[in-house]
Enzyme design. Structure first.
Site, PDB file in Angstrom:
ATOM      1  N   HIS A 271       1.087  -1.028   0.125  1.00 59.06           N
ATOM      2  CA  HIS A 271      -0.394   0.027  -0.370  1.00 59.06           C
ATOM      3  C   HIS A 271       1.208   1.698   0.107  1.00 59.06           C
ATOM      4  CE1 HIS A 271      -2.948   2.603   1.306  1.00 59.06           C
ATOM      5  NE2 HIS A 271      -3.949   2.412   0.416  1.00 59.06           N
ATOM      6  N   ASP A 328      -8.016  -4.712  -0.317  1.00 58.26           N
ATOM      7  CA  ASP A 328      -8.565  -6.352  -1.489  1.00 58.26           C
ATOM      8  C   ASP A 328      -8.245  -7.897  -1.028  1.00 58.26           C
ATOM      9  OD1 ASP A 328      -9.128  -3.567  -3.257  1.00 58.26           O
ATOM     10  OD2 ASP A 328      -8.025  -3.192  -3.074  1.00 58.26           O
TER      11      ASP A 328
END
Ligand code: CMC
Length: 392
Positions: A271, A328
């Site tokens: 991320h 996700d």
């Protein structure tokens, strides 16, 4: 241009001040308007969170009732939109269909093009978007499978109405499973905002030219679509399926992800901001276990996902780079258990992110932010003379 600092991907560029979402990537903290994501996911509802993000405070009972009544009132869409839908081939990706239908609202509500319209009129656009997005999302799916569309059922809550439009068939009774509706509601809350990510920055920058809210949201949907952003949830399941089909050797895929000559990345990992556990991933991992158990679903890719996560978290490559599972990684496993097909996963993300996009657009306009217009450092040819075509 000597004074310009180049920051590809805006890794260290702040584009705005914002009072909506607080994110501490080092510590793995996420709060909407000051409220902990863990509390909202457990105690709130998606519509309440939407209100919180957009208007800044949690609604009281009467505010909540008014808001949900308004959202419910606007769930129907203009019948001509069905003609637009009919024009799409059945293999159209639902994200493309969704962004097109949202953009078509600029034509059905041309008032929305006026940058100086009243706050009430802007609010009507906000309500329409929240109300119609589930209808469009379900219809994009119906177009794909070739089933007749279902009209909204305004006696149902937000998620139940969406699920009924998705799954009900004219020839059969359909009762929404409350476990499914609750699980979806929680996932939408977890996706509702995430400060200045790629799609949100897109919404703000499109809106900064005073383009309409509908056009700005449509652009955000397209930004979300890519596999490095919201599209990752679809890619994760495809990756897990590929590992399963290949015999389940997670190490082989980890090695591929580490190999710099191989474009493959571990989808659902890493991320830009979190250098620690993504707090949403923690909640979703637990929810995946709970929801699958409640629904009696046994999905072998859940075991593969857990094995992969465990291996990555103990692998120096991922440890050194502080790569953790993101939102996700496990969400697709839940969507799948709820019966949602893989190419609709990113549509689910868009449904969840909508209030965040709206809140960010509204904040940007209310703060009267200037048009977004980054600079560059030119690296092309110096001045040269034009050469006619017969001399080239
Ligand atoms: N697999 C393998 N290596 C990775 C991964 C991964 N998933 N993510 C980052 N790296 C490596 C990357 O190669 C780089 O290594 P090096 O320093 O040796 O060059 C280092 O880690 C830093 O990565 P980066 O690409 O510079 O980081 P970024 O902030 O530009 O990218 C990211 C962030 C999310 C795009 C990236 O981690 C990624 O591609 N992840 C996979 C796709 C994904 O899951 N996206 C969903 C993001 S979260 C929710 C959302 O936005 O939708």
């Amino acid at each position: 241009s000597g004074l310009i600092t180049i920051d590809p991907g805006y890794k260290n560029t702040g584009s705005t001040k914002s009072a909506i979402t607080f994110l501490d990537g080092e510590q793995g903290i996420l709060r909407y308007r000051g409220y902990r994501i863990e509390d909202l996911a457990e105690k709130s509802t998606f519509l309440e969170v939407a209100y919180l993000l957009i208007y800044g405070e949690l609604p009281n009972q009467s505010e909540y009732e008014k808001f949900s009544r308004e959202v419910t009132t606007h769930t129907l869409v203009h019948e001509d939109i069905k003609k637009i839908l009919d024009g799409f081939p059945s293999n159209a990706h639902p994200m493309g269909v969704l962004s097109s239908l949202i953009c078509s609202l600029t034509a059905f509500y041309p008032n929305s093009l006026d940058p100086n319209r009243s706050a009430e009129d802007v609010n009507l656009s906000i309500v329409r978007l929240l109300a119609k997005m589930p209808t469009f999302a379900a219809w994009a799916y119906k177009n794909e499978v070739g089933h007749p569309v279902n009209y909204p059922d305004n006696s149902l809550d937000y998620c139940s109405n969406f699920l009924k439009m998705m799954f009900a068939l004219p020839a059969e009774n359909y009762d929404v499973d409350p476990v499914v509706a609750k699980a979806l509601d929680q996932l939408l809350i977890l996706h509702a905002d995430h400060e200045q990510n790629c799609s949100t920055s897109t919404v703000r920058i499109v809106g900064s030219s005073h383009a309409s809210l509908y056009a700005s949201i449509s652009a955000g949907i397209n930004a979300l679509w890519g596999p490095l952003h919201g599209g990752a949830n679809q890619s994760v399941i495809e990756m897990l399926e590929a590992i399963k089909a290949d015999g389940g050797d997670t190490k082989k895929f980890l090695d591929k992800a580490k190999d710099k000559n191989d474009p493959f990345r571990l989808m659902g990992f890493g991320h830009r901001v979190y250098k620690n556990f993504d707090p949403r991933a923690k909640i979703i991992k637990k929810a995946a276990d709970d929801v699958l158990a409640k629904l009696g679903v046994n999905d072998p890719v859940l075991d593969i996902a857990k094995e992969l996560e465990e291996a990555a978290l103990n692998d120096p490559y991922f440890v050194e780079r502080k790569l953790y599972p993101n939102v996700d990684f496990y969400s697709g496993i839940i969507y799948r258990a709820l019966g949602i097909p893989t190419d609709m996963f990113t549509v689910m993300f868009a449904l969840g992110r909508l209030p965040g996009w709206i809140a960010q657009w509204k904040e940007m306009r209310e703060n009267n932010e200037p048009i977004g217009r980054p600079r560059q450092v030119y690296t092309g040819a110096n001045e040269r003379d034009y050469v006619s075509i017969n001399k080239r």
